[in-house]
Design an enzyme around this catalytic site. Structure first.
Site, PDB file in Angstrom:
ATOM      1  N   GLY A  69      -8.901   3.879   6.872  1.00  0.00           N
ATOM      2  CA  GLY A  69      -8.465   5.338   7.220  1.00  0.00           C
ATOM      3  C   GLY A  69      -6.868   5.250   7.501  1.00  0.00           C
ATOM      4  O   GLY A  69      -6.570   6.598   6.964  1.00  0.00           O
ATOM      5  N   PHE A  70      -6.498   4.500   8.001  1.00  0.00           N
ATOM      6  CA  PHE A  70      -5.017   4.961   8.538  1.00  0.00           C
ATOM      7  C   PHE A  70      -4.203   3.512   8.400  1.00  0.00           C
ATOM      8  O   PHE A  70      -4.748   2.556   8.639  1.00  0.00           O
ATOM      9  CB  PHE A  70      -4.835   5.467   9.917  1.00  0.00           C
ATOM     10  CG  PHE A  70      -5.618   6.575  10.060  1.00  0.00           C
ATOM     11  CD1 PHE A  70      -4.988   7.868   9.716  1.00  0.00           C
ATOM     12  CD2 PHE A  70      -6.882   6.735  10.446  1.00  0.00           C
ATOM     13  CE1 PHE A  70      -5.497   9.075   9.869  1.00  0.00           C
ATOM     14  CE2 PHE A  70      -7.548   7.796  10.710  1.00  0.00           C
ATOM     15  CZ  PHE A  70      -6.920   9.261  10.235  1.00  0.00           C
ATOM     16  N   GLY A  71      -2.975   3.866   8.204  1.00  0.00           N
ATOM     17  CA  GLY A  71      -1.735   2.793   8.123  1.00  0.00           C
ATOM     18  C   GLY A  71      -1.658   2.427   9.567  1.00  0.00           C
ATOM     19  O   GLY A  71      -1.771   3.014  10.647  1.00  0.00           O
ATOM     20  N   MET A  90     -11.818  -5.914   5.233  1.00  0.00           N
ATOM     21  CA  MET A  90     -11.154  -5.100   5.980  1.00  0.00           C
ATOM     22  C   MET A  90     -10.538  -5.596   7.363  1.00  0.00           C
ATOM     23  O   MET A  90     -11.482  -6.104   8.221  1.00  0.00           O
ATOM     24  CB  MET A  90     -11.510  -3.623   6.376  1.00  0.00           C
ATOM     25  CG  MET A  90     -11.916  -2.721   5.046  1.00  0.00           C
ATOM     26  SD  MET A  90     -10.090  -2.401   4.187  1.00  0.00           S
ATOM     27  CE  MET A  90      -9.127  -1.515   5.392  1.00  0.00           C
ATOM     28  N   SER A  94       1.004  -1.155   0.068  1.00  0.00           N
ATOM     29  CA  SER A  94       0.104   0.015   0.001  1.00  0.00           C
ATOM     30  C   SER A  94       0.948   1.236   0.010  1.00  0.00           C
ATOM     31  O   SER A  94       1.767   1.372   1.124  1.00  0.00           O
ATOM     32  CB  SER A  94      -0.923  -0.040   1.243  1.00  0.00           C
ATOM     33  OG  SER A  94      -1.443   1.057   1.548  1.00  0.00           O
ATOM     34  N   GLY A 144       1.285  -2.276   4.168  1.00  0.00           N
ATOM     35  CA  GLY A 144       1.698  -0.841   4.075  1.00  0.00           C
ATOM     36  C   GLY A 144       2.947  -0.620   4.783  1.00  0.00           C
ATOM     37  O   GLY A 144       4.055  -0.749   4.358  1.00  0.00           O
ATOM     38  N   SER A 145       2.783  -0.592   6.078  1.00  0.00           N
ATOM     39  CA  SER A 145       4.013  -0.333   6.851  1.00  0.00           C
ATOM     40  C   SER A 145       4.976  -1.727   7.071  1.00  0.00           C
ATOM     41  O   SER A 145       5.968  -1.220   7.277  1.00  0.00           O
ATOM     42  CB  SER A 145       3.393  -0.143   8.497  1.00  0.00           C
ATOM     43  OG  SER A 145       2.377  -0.803   8.844  1.00  0.00           O
ATOM     44  N   ASP A 181      -6.942  -6.311   4.035  1.00  0.00           N
ATOM     45  CA  ASP A 181      -5.954  -5.214   4.145  1.00  0.00           C
ATOM     46  C   ASP A 181      -6.210  -4.604   5.745  1.00  0.00           C
ATOM     47  O   ASP A 181      -7.277  -4.106   6.341  1.00  0.00           O
ATOM     48  CB  ASP A 181      -6.851  -4.067   3.052  1.00  0.00           C
ATOM     49  CG  ASP A 181      -6.126  -2.916   3.113  1.00  0.00           C
ATOM     50  OD1 ASP A 181      -4.904  -2.702   3.780  1.00  0.00           O
ATOM     51  OD2 ASP A 181      -6.931  -1.786   2.464  1.00  0.00           O
ATOM     52  N   HIS A 237      -1.120  -1.337  -4.106  1.00  0.00           N
ATOM     53  CA  HIS A 237      -2.249  -1.121  -3.620  1.00  0.00           C
ATOM     54  C   HIS A 237      -2.509   0.662  -3.430  1.00  0.00           C
ATOM     55  O   HIS A 237      -1.471   1.290  -2.912  1.00  0.00           O
ATOM     56  CB  HIS A 237      -2.554  -1.570  -2.337  1.00  0.00           C
ATOM     57  CG  HIS A 237      -3.770  -1.603  -1.692  1.00  0.00           C
ATOM     58  ND1 HIS A 237      -4.867  -2.411  -1.978  1.00  0.00           N
ATOM     59  CD2 HIS A 237      -4.113  -0.598  -0.545  1.00  0.00           C
ATOM     60  CE1 HIS A 237      -5.966  -1.864  -1.277  1.00  0.00           C
ATOM     61  NE2 HIS A 237      -5.558  -0.990  -0.385  1.00  0.00           N
ATOM     62  N   GLY A 264      -2.982  -4.209   9.043  1.00  0.00           N
ATOM     63  CA  GLY A 264      -2.029  -4.640  10.024  1.00  0.00           C
ATOM     64  C   GLY A 264      -1.567  -6.147   9.454  1.00  0.00           C
ATOM     65  O   GLY A 264      -1.117  -6.855  10.271  1.00  0.00           O
TER      66      GLY A 264
HETATM   67  C1  DX5 Z   1      -6.209   1.507   5.581  1.00  0.00           C
HETATM   68  C2  DX5 Z   1      -5.794   1.187   4.179  1.00  0.00           C
HETATM   69  C3  DX5 Z   1      -4.615   0.256   4.239  1.00  0.00           C
HETATM   70  C4  DX5 Z   1      -3.510   0.569   4.834  1.00  0.00           C
HETATM   71  C5  DX5 Z   1      -2.737  -0.471   5.272  1.00  0.00           C
HETATM   72  O1  DX5 Z   1      -7.309   1.932   5.658  1.00  0.00           O
HETATM   73  O2  DX5 Z   1      -6.793   0.892   3.523  1.00  0.00           O
HETATM   74  O3  DX5 Z   1      -4.401  -0.152   2.744  1.00  0.00           O
HETATM   75  O4  DX5 Z   1      -2.298   1.317   4.301  1.00  0.00           O
HETATM   76  O5  DX5 Z   1      -1.575  -0.172   6.168  1.00  0.00           O
HETATM   77  P1  DX5 Z   1      -0.969  -1.241   7.106  1.00  0.00           P
HETATM   78  O6  DX5 Z   1      -0.620  -2.359   6.297  1.00  0.00           O
HETATM   79  O7  DX5 Z   1       0.055  -0.471   7.696  1.00  0.00           O
HETATM   80  O8  DX5 Z   1      -1.793  -1.815   8.113  1.00  0.00           O
HETATM   81 ZN    ZN Z   2      -6.375  -0.103   1.421  1.00  0.00          ZN
END
Ligand code: DX5
Ligand code: ZN
Length: 231
Positions: A144-146, A139, A12, A199-200, A177, A35, A179
């Site tokens: 909303g946030f990574g 989900m 992501s 993502g992270s 998607d 993503h 964590g």
């Molecule tokens: C969250 C996003 C994700 C996010 C995942 O709302 O849809 O795609 O970037 O980030 P991580 O992998 O760090 O949880």
């Molecule tokens: Zn996403």
């Protein structure tokens, strides 16, 4: 367009450096799809970018795009992302008035049609329409946030979808998607996921290529149909 086989690791770019996007897209060239999180500060309390940016990512990325729309009024806006040429466009079930009609429209334009559900949204309502979608995104955090913690309590939803897909002989992709990391990807794979957003866990790694490889290997080892690998 031929897309990669499962298990797919989709980094992501929410966790990328927005002013060094080209560099960060090159860094993930060993992944499967990119993503792309579109947020409108309305459906979710965060804001990223819109079609103009996605168009540039599409033109720049060596990988196909997996667009995740966290926006209200998906019926109106989602087709534009398919027109950009994204391989898949996923809208939220909670944000669409006519999800089946919208999925048909996305396919007609040439994208894979995806539908996403937030943690509090059940999946059973989608069973009868499974054939209308190419991808279902469960989900594993509140969107909303990574960087949030993986919700293990979402695994029954994945299992239910996996069973229903198997029962129907459906080839729908099951995506997770939120964590996803070296610590959590195995349980998501065991529950039936075949496509993993991270993502992270990807952008936070010292060696991004190696991290993508580790995630893919763990997912393969724990995925359905991989039993023969264990012997
Ligand atoms: C969250 C996003 C994700 C996010 C995942 O709302 O849809 O795609 O970037 O980030 P991580 O992998 O760090 O949880
Ligand atoms: Zn996403």
């Amino acid at each position: 367009m031929t897309l990669p086989d499962a298990p797919r690791i989709n980094p992501s770019i929410l966790s990328a450096d927005f002013v060094n996007m080209q560099r960060d897209l090159e860094r993930i060239s060993g992944a499967d799809l990119v993503h792309v999180d579109v947020m409108d500060n309305h459906f979710v309390p965060n804001l990223t970018f819109g079609p103009q940016m996605v168009e540039r990512v599409q033109a720049t990325s060596p990988l196909p795009l997996d667009v995740h729309l966290m926006i209200s009024d998906a019926d109106r806006w989602a087709p534009g992302y398919a027109e950009i040429g994204a391989a898949s466009v996923t809208f939220h079930l909670e944000a669409a008035r006519e999800p089946v009609a919208l999925a048909r429209r996305l396919r007609q334009i040439g994208a894979r049609a995806g539908v996403a559900v937030k943690p509090d949204t059940p999946v059973e309502g989608m069973f009868e329409h499974l054939d209308e979608f190419d991808q279902i995104l469960v989900m594993t955090v509140e969107p909303g946030f990574g960087g949030q913690s993986f919700r293990t309590d979402m695994m029954p939803k994945l299992r239910a979808l996996k069973n229903e897909a198997a029962r129907r002989g459906s080839e729908v992709w099951l995506q997770v998607d939120g964590g996803i990391s070296l610590d959590t990807i195995a349980q998501a794979a065991e529950a039936g996921a075949d496509t993993f957003v991270a993502g992270s866990a990807v952008f936070g790694a010292a060696d991004i290529d190696q991290r993508i490889g580790q995630l893919r290997a763990l997912a393969a080892r724990h995925s359905h149909g991989a039993d023969s690998l264990d012997s």
